[in-house]
Design an enzyme around this catalytic site. Structure first.
Site, PDB file in Angstrom:
ATOM      1  N   LYS A  13       0.841  -1.210   0.000  1.00 25.88           N
ATOM      2  CA  LYS A  13       0.000   0.000   0.000  1.00 25.88           C
ATOM      3  C   LYS A  13       0.873   1.255   0.000  1.00 25.88           C
ATOM      4  O   LYS A  13       0.642   2.183  -0.769  1.00 25.88           O
ATOM      5  CB  LYS A  13      -0.935   0.027   1.233  1.00 25.88           C
ATOM      6  CG  LYS A  13      -1.857  -1.159   1.361  1.00 25.88           C
ATOM      7  CD  LYS A  13      -2.833  -1.012   2.512  1.00 25.88           C
ATOM      8  CE  LYS A  13      -2.189  -0.972   3.892  1.00 25.88           C
ATOM      9  NZ  LYS A  13      -1.483  -2.199   4.269  1.00 25.88           N
ATOM     10  N   ARG A 128      12.151  -5.847   4.119  1.00 25.38           N
ATOM     11  CA  ARG A 128      11.945  -4.424   3.814  1.00 25.38           C
ATOM     12  C   ARG A 128      12.948  -3.537   4.565  1.00 25.38           C
ATOM     13  O   ARG A 128      13.249  -3.771   5.729  1.00 25.38           O
ATOM     14  CB  ARG A 128      10.526  -4.028   4.221  1.00 25.38           C
ATOM     15  CG  ARG A 128      10.249  -2.551   4.069  1.00 25.38           C
ATOM     16  CD  ARG A 128       8.796  -2.249   4.057  1.00 25.38           C
ATOM     17  NE  ARG A 128       8.122  -2.435   5.331  1.00 25.38           N
ATOM     18  CZ  ARG A 128       6.822  -2.203   5.516  1.00 25.38           C
ATOM     19  NH1 ARG A 128       6.082  -1.803   4.513  1.00 25.38           N
ATOM     20  NH2 ARG A 128       6.278  -2.395   6.696  1.00 25.38           N
ATOM     21  N   ARG A 161      12.264  -1.603  10.117  1.00 23.31           N
ATOM     22  CA  ARG A 161      11.270  -1.222  11.122  1.00 23.31           C
ATOM     23  C   ARG A 161      11.224  -2.290  12.206  1.00 23.31           C
ATOM     24  O   ARG A 161      11.300  -3.475  11.906  1.00 23.31           O
ATOM     25  CB  ARG A 161       9.890  -1.096  10.457  1.00 23.31           C
ATOM     26  CG  ARG A 161       9.687   0.215   9.761  1.00 23.31           C
ATOM     27  CD  ARG A 161       8.443   0.237   8.936  1.00 23.31           C
ATOM     28  NE  ARG A 161       7.255  -0.301   9.604  1.00 23.31           N
ATOM     29  CZ  ARG A 161       6.019  -0.232   9.099  1.00 23.31           C
ATOM     30  NH1 ARG A 161       5.816   0.359   7.942  1.00 23.31           N
ATOM     31  NH2 ARG A 161       4.997  -0.745   9.741  1.00 23.31           N
ATOM     32  N   ARG A 172       0.858  -8.843  13.475  1.00 18.94           N
ATOM     33  CA  ARG A 172       0.145  -7.823  12.695  1.00 18.94           C
ATOM     34  C   ARG A 172      -0.867  -8.466  11.742  1.00 18.94           C
ATOM     35  O   ARG A 172      -1.950  -7.936  11.522  1.00 18.94           O
ATOM     36  CB  ARG A 172       1.148  -6.964  11.915  1.00 18.94           C
ATOM     37  CG  ARG A 172       1.916  -6.004  12.834  1.00 18.94           C
ATOM     38  CD  ARG A 172       3.176  -5.487  12.176  1.00 18.94           C
ATOM     39  NE  ARG A 172       2.936  -4.638  11.034  1.00 18.94           N
ATOM     40  CZ  ARG A 172       3.853  -4.371  10.109  1.00 18.94           C
ATOM     41  NH1 ARG A 172       5.059  -4.926  10.173  1.00 18.94           N
ATOM     42  NH2 ARG A 172       3.572  -3.556   9.124  1.00 18.94           N
TER      43      ARG A 172
HETATM   44  P1  AMP Z   1       1.605   0.663   9.084  1.00 17.97           P
HETATM   45  O1  AMP Z   1       2.843   1.401   8.685  1.00 17.97           O
HETATM   46  O2  AMP Z   1       0.391   1.105   8.328  1.00 17.97           O
HETATM   47  O3  AMP Z   1       1.800  -0.835   9.044  1.00 17.97           O
HETATM   48  O4  AMP Z   1       1.308   1.061  10.611  1.00 17.97           O
HETATM   49  C1  AMP Z   1       2.265   0.791  11.631  1.00 17.97           C
HETATM   50  C2  AMP Z   1       1.559   0.707  12.969  1.00 17.97           C
HETATM   51  O5  AMP Z   1       0.913   1.963  13.262  1.00 17.97           O
HETATM   52  C3  AMP Z   1       0.454  -0.327  13.063  1.00 17.97           C
HETATM   53  O6  AMP Z   1       0.940  -1.627  13.356  1.00 17.97           O
HETATM   54  C4  AMP Z   1      -0.390   0.253  14.200  1.00 17.97           C
HETATM   55  O7  AMP Z   1       0.217   0.039  15.457  1.00 17.97           O
HETATM   56  C5  AMP Z   1      -0.333   1.758  13.921  1.00 17.97           C
HETATM   57  N1  AMP Z   1      -1.419   2.177  13.005  1.00 17.97           N
HETATM   58  C6  AMP Z   1      -1.309   2.695  11.760  1.00 17.97           C
HETATM   59  N2  AMP Z   1      -2.489   2.995  11.230  1.00 17.97           N
HETATM   60  C7  AMP Z   1      -3.416   2.664  12.157  1.00 17.97           C
HETATM   61  C8  AMP Z   1      -4.834   2.722  12.200  1.00 17.97           C
HETATM   62  N3  AMP Z   1      -5.565   3.178  11.165  1.00 17.97           N
HETATM   63  N4  AMP Z   1      -5.455   2.301  13.342  1.00 17.97           N
HETATM   64  C9  AMP Z   1      -4.751   1.856  14.394  1.00 17.97           C
HETATM   65  N5  AMP Z   1      -3.413   1.757  14.407  1.00 17.97           N
HETATM   66  C10 AMP Z   1      -2.725   2.152  13.308  1.00 17.97           C
END
Ligand code: AMP
Length: 219
Positions: A13, A128, A161, A172
Protein backbone atom coordinates in the site's frame (compact mmCIF):
# COMPACT_ATOMS: atom_id res chain seq x y z
CA UNK A 1 -9.40 11.70 -6.31
CA UNK A 2 -10.38 10.36 -2.89
CA UNK A 3 -8.95 6.92 -2.51
CA UNK A 4 -8.50 4.30 0.21
CA UNK A 5 -5.88 1.55 -0.13
CA UNK A 6 -6.92 -1.50 1.84
CA UNK A 7 -5.00 -4.70 2.41
CA UNK A 8 -2.81 -6.58 4.86
CA UNK A 9 0.51 -5.21 6.06
CA UNK A 10 3.02 -5.91 3.30
CA UNK A 11 0.50 -5.67 0.45
CA UNK A 12 2.48 -2.73 -0.92
CA UNK A 13 0.00 0.00 0.00
CA UNK A 14 2.73 2.45 1.00
CA UNK A 15 4.79 1.79 -2.11
CA UNK A 16 1.85 2.27 -4.49
CA UNK A 17 0.57 5.28 -2.53
CA UNK A 18 3.93 7.04 -2.85
CA UNK A 19 4.14 6.49 -6.61
CA UNK A 20 0.49 7.43 -7.20
CA UNK A 21 0.87 10.50 -5.02
CA UNK A 22 3.97 11.61 -6.94
CA UNK A 23 2.58 10.99 -10.41
CA UNK A 24 -1.00 12.16 -9.88
CA UNK A 25 -0.20 14.97 -7.39
CA UNK A 26 -2.60 13.71 -4.75
CA UNK A 27 -1.64 14.01 -1.06
CA UNK A 28 -0.67 10.70 0.55
CA UNK A 29 -1.86 10.17 4.11
CA UNK A 30 -0.19 7.24 5.86
CA UNK A 31 -1.28 6.84 9.47
CA UNK A 32 1.69 4.51 10.00
CA UNK A 33 4.10 7.27 8.88
CA UNK A 34 2.33 9.87 11.04
CA UNK A 35 2.53 7.56 14.07
CA UNK A 36 6.21 6.72 13.51
CA UNK A 37 6.98 10.44 13.41
CA UNK A 38 4.94 11.07 16.57
CA UNK A 39 6.48 8.03 18.27
CA UNK A 40 9.96 9.45 17.70
CA UNK A 41 9.00 12.97 18.84
CA UNK A 42 9.90 12.40 22.49
CA UNK A 43 6.41 13.37 23.69
CA UNK A 44 4.12 11.48 26.06
CA UNK A 45 1.78 10.65 23.18
CA UNK A 46 4.80 9.30 21.29
CA UNK A 47 5.76 6.95 24.14
CA UNK A 48 2.17 5.81 24.38
CA UNK A 49 2.06 4.99 20.64
CA UNK A 50 5.39 3.14 20.79
CA UNK A 51 3.87 0.51 23.07
CA UNK A 52 1.14 -0.42 20.59
CA UNK A 53 3.35 -0.26 17.54
CA UNK A 54 6.17 -2.39 18.95
CA UNK A 55 3.67 -5.15 19.65
CA UNK A 56 1.97 -4.88 16.26
CA UNK A 57 -1.30 -3.80 17.92
CA UNK A 58 -3.67 -1.12 16.68
CA UNK A 59 -3.56 2.35 18.21
CA UNK A 60 -6.98 3.16 19.79
CA UNK A 61 -9.60 4.47 17.37
CA UNK A 62 -10.11 7.83 19.14
CA UNK A 63 -6.44 8.79 18.71
CA UNK A 64 -6.35 7.68 15.06
CA UNK A 65 -9.64 9.31 14.10
CA UNK A 66 -8.62 12.62 15.63
CA UNK A 67 -5.28 12.70 13.84
CA UNK A 68 -6.83 11.84 10.47
CA UNK A 69 -9.70 14.32 10.92
CA UNK A 70 -7.16 17.12 11.51
CA UNK A 71 -5.18 16.14 8.42
CA UNK A 72 -8.30 16.00 6.24
CA UNK A 73 -9.10 19.62 7.07
CA UNK A 74 -5.93 20.94 5.39
CA UNK A 75 -6.23 22.94 2.17
CA UNK A 76 -4.20 20.57 -0.02
CA UNK A 77 -6.77 17.83 0.67
CA UNK A 78 -9.66 20.10 -0.17
CA UNK A 79 -7.98 20.99 -3.50
CA UNK A 80 -6.64 17.61 -4.62
CA UNK A 81 -8.28 14.81 -2.59
CA UNK A 82 -6.23 12.12 -0.83
CA UNK A 83 -4.79 8.64 -0.85
CA UNK A 84 -5.41 7.01 2.50
CA UNK A 85 -2.89 4.29 3.32
CA UNK A 86 -3.38 2.28 6.52
CA UNK A 87 -6.64 4.04 7.44
CA UNK A 88 -9.38 3.07 8.09
CA UNK A 89 -8.38 -0.14 9.83
CA UNK A 90 -11.50 -0.86 11.91
CA UNK A 91 -15.20 -0.61 11.24
CA UNK A 92 -15.44 2.26 13.69
CA UNK A 93 -12.74 4.18 11.82
CA UNK A 94 -14.54 3.54 8.51
CA UNK A 95 -17.82 4.84 9.95
CA UNK A 96 -16.13 7.97 11.34
CA UNK A 97 -14.47 8.62 7.99
CA UNK A 98 -17.77 8.25 6.12
CA UNK A 99 -19.48 10.63 8.54
CA UNK A 100 -16.79 13.27 8.31
CA UNK A 101 -16.75 13.17 4.48
CA UNK A 102 -20.53 13.31 4.39
CA UNK A 103 -20.45 16.42 6.56
CA UNK A 104 -18.33 18.09 3.88
CA UNK A 105 -20.71 16.84 1.18
CA UNK A 106 -18.14 14.49 -0.38
CA UNK A 107 -17.52 10.74 -0.56
CA UNK A 108 -14.78 8.28 -1.38
CA UNK A 109 -14.30 7.63 -5.10
CA UNK A 110 -13.04 4.10 -4.70
CA UNK A 111 -11.47 1.60 -2.31
CA UNK A 112 -8.70 -0.60 -3.65
CA UNK A 113 -8.31 -3.94 -1.90
CA UNK A 114 -4.81 -5.31 -2.45
CA UNK A 115 -5.35 -9.01 -1.89
CA UNK A 116 -2.01 -10.60 -0.97
CA UNK A 117 -0.78 -14.07 -0.01
CA UNK A 118 0.81 -14.69 3.40
CA UNK A 119 3.95 -15.97 1.70
CA UNK A 120 4.45 -12.68 -0.18
CA UNK A 121 3.74 -10.67 2.97
CA UNK A 122 6.36 -12.44 5.08
CA UNK A 123 9.02 -12.27 2.37
CA UNK A 124 8.36 -8.59 1.71
CA UNK A 125 8.17 -7.35 5.27
CA UNK A 126 11.09 -9.20 6.79
CA UNK A 127 13.29 -7.98 3.89
CA UNK A 128 11.95 -4.42 3.81
CA UNK A 129 14.31 -1.54 4.52
CA UNK A 130 13.24 2.10 4.83
CA UNK A 131 15.25 5.29 4.40
CA UNK A 132 15.52 7.21 7.68
CA UNK A 133 15.69 10.51 5.85
CA UNK A 134 13.24 10.40 2.91
CA UNK A 135 11.08 7.35 3.75
CA UNK A 136 11.73 5.58 0.43
CA UNK A 137 11.24 1.83 0.60
CA UNK A 138 13.79 -0.82 -0.49
CA UNK A 139 14.00 -4.60 -0.16
CA UNK A 140 17.15 -6.63 0.42
CA UNK A 141 16.29 -8.93 -2.54
CA UNK A 142 13.50 -7.35 -4.64
CA UNK A 143 14.57 -3.69 -4.62
CA UNK A 144 18.15 -3.64 -3.32
CA UNK A 145 19.85 -0.27 -3.01
CA UNK A 146 22.99 0.24 -5.14
CA UNK A 147 25.06 0.44 -1.97
CA UNK A 148 24.02 -1.74 0.95
CA UNK A 149 22.32 0.20 3.75
CA UNK A 150 22.29 3.52 1.84
CA UNK A 151 19.33 5.19 0.09
CA UNK A 152 19.82 5.57 -3.69
CA UNK A 153 17.83 8.82 -3.71
CA UNK A 154 19.11 10.91 -0.79
CA UNK A 155 22.04 8.97 0.68
CA UNK A 156 20.15 8.46 3.96
CA UNK A 157 20.64 5.42 6.16
CA UNK A 158 18.34 2.44 5.57
CA UNK A 159 16.84 0.67 8.58
CA UNK A 160 14.53 -2.21 9.38
CA UNK A 161 11.27 -1.22 11.12
CA UNK A 162 11.12 -2.86 14.52
CA UNK A 163 7.69 -4.26 13.66
CA UNK A 164 9.03 -5.95 10.50
CA UNK A 165 10.50 -8.93 12.40
CA UNK A 166 8.89 -12.31 11.65
CA UNK A 167 7.25 -12.53 15.07
CA UNK A 168 5.66 -9.07 14.92
CA UNK A 169 4.62 -9.50 11.29
CA UNK A 170 2.68 -12.65 12.30
CA UNK A 171 1.01 -10.66 15.09
CA UNK A 172 0.15 -7.82 12.69
CA UNK A 173 -1.42 -10.34 10.31
CA UNK A 174 -3.50 -11.74 13.16
CA UNK A 175 -4.68 -8.23 14.07
CA UNK A 176 -5.47 -7.56 10.41
CA UNK A 177 -7.54 -10.74 10.15
CA UNK A 178 -9.39 -9.94 13.38
CA UNK A 179 -10.08 -6.23 12.88
CA UNK A 180 -9.40 -4.96 9.38
CA UNK A 181 -10.50 -7.77 7.08
CA UNK A 182 -14.18 -7.07 7.75
CA UNK A 183 -13.77 -3.71 6.00
CA UNK A 184 -13.62 -5.64 2.72
CA UNK A 185 -17.29 -6.60 3.19
CA UNK A 186 -18.12 -3.14 4.51
CA UNK A 187 -16.95 -1.45 1.30
CA UNK A 188 -18.10 -4.26 -0.96
CA UNK A 189 -21.65 -3.78 0.27
CA UNK A 190 -21.34 -0.10 -0.59
CA UNK A 191 -20.19 -1.11 -4.13
CA UNK A 192 -16.95 0.77 -3.67
CA UNK A 193 -14.49 -2.10 -3.66
CA UNK A 194 -12.04 -2.89 -6.46
CA UNK A 195 -9.88 -5.95 -5.83
CA UNK A 196 -6.37 -6.23 -7.30
CA UNK A 197 -3.52 -8.63 -6.58
CA UNK A 198 -0.95 -7.32 -4.12
CA UNK A 199 1.31 -10.23 -5.15
CA UNK A 200 2.07 -8.42 -8.40
CA UNK A 201 5.35 -6.66 -9.07
CA UNK A 202 5.22 -2.92 -8.16
CA UNK A 203 5.35 -1.48 -11.69
CA UNK A 204 2.78 -3.95 -13.05
CA UNK A 205 0.34 -3.23 -10.24
CA UNK A 206 0.78 0.50 -10.80
CA UNK A 207 -0.23 0.02 -14.46
CA UNK A 208 -3.28 -2.01 -13.40
CA UNK A 209 -4.34 0.73 -10.97
CA UNK A 210 -3.79 3.49 -13.50
CA UNK A 211 -5.96 1.67 -16.04
CA UNK A 212 -8.64 1.08 -13.43
CA UNK A 213 -8.74 4.77 -12.44
CA UNK A 214 -9.03 5.67 -16.12
CA UNK A 215 -11.97 3.31 -16.62
CA UNK A 216 -13.70 4.77 -13.56
CA UNK A 217 -13.24 8.28 -14.90
CA UNK A 218 -11.01 9.32 -11.99
CA UNK A 219 -8.00 10.62 -13.92
P1 AMP B 1 1.60 0.66 9.08
O1 AMP B 1 2.84 1.40 8.69
O2 AMP B 1 0.39 1.10 8.33
O3 AMP B 1 1.80 -0.83 9.04
O4 AMP B 1 1.31 1.06 10.61
C1 AMP B 1 2.27 0.79 11.63
C2 AMP B 1 1.56 0.71 12.97
O5 AMP B 1 0.91 1.96 13.26
C3 AMP B 1 0.45 -0.33 13.06
O6 AMP B 1 0.94 -1.63 13.36
C4 AMP B 1 -0.39 0.25 14.20
O7 AMP B 1 0.22 0.04 15.46
C5 AMP B 1 -0.33 1.76 13.92
N1 AMP B 1 -1.42 2.18 13.00
C6 AMP B 1 -1.31 2.69 11.76
N2 AMP B 1 -2.49 2.99 11.23
C7 AMP B 1 -3.42 2.66 12.16
C8 AMP B 1 -4.83 2.72 12.20
N3 AMP B 1 -5.57 3.18 11.16
N4 AMP B 1 -5.45 2.30 13.34
C9 AMP B 1 -4.75 1.86 14.39
N5 AMP B 1 -3.41 1.76 14.41
C10 AMP B 1 -2.73 2.15 13.31
Amino acid sequence: MRLVLLGPPGAGKGTQAKVLSNNLKIPHISTGDIFRETRDSGTELGDNLADYMKKGLLVPDEIVNQIVAQRLQKDDIKDSGFILDGYPRTRQQAAVLDESLEKDGIRLDTVIYMKTSNETILLRLTGRRVCKRCGRIFHVKNIPPKQEGICDFCGGELYQREDDTRETVLKRLEVYNDQTRELIDYYDQKHMLNTVSGDMEVRKLYDVLYELFGKEGLL
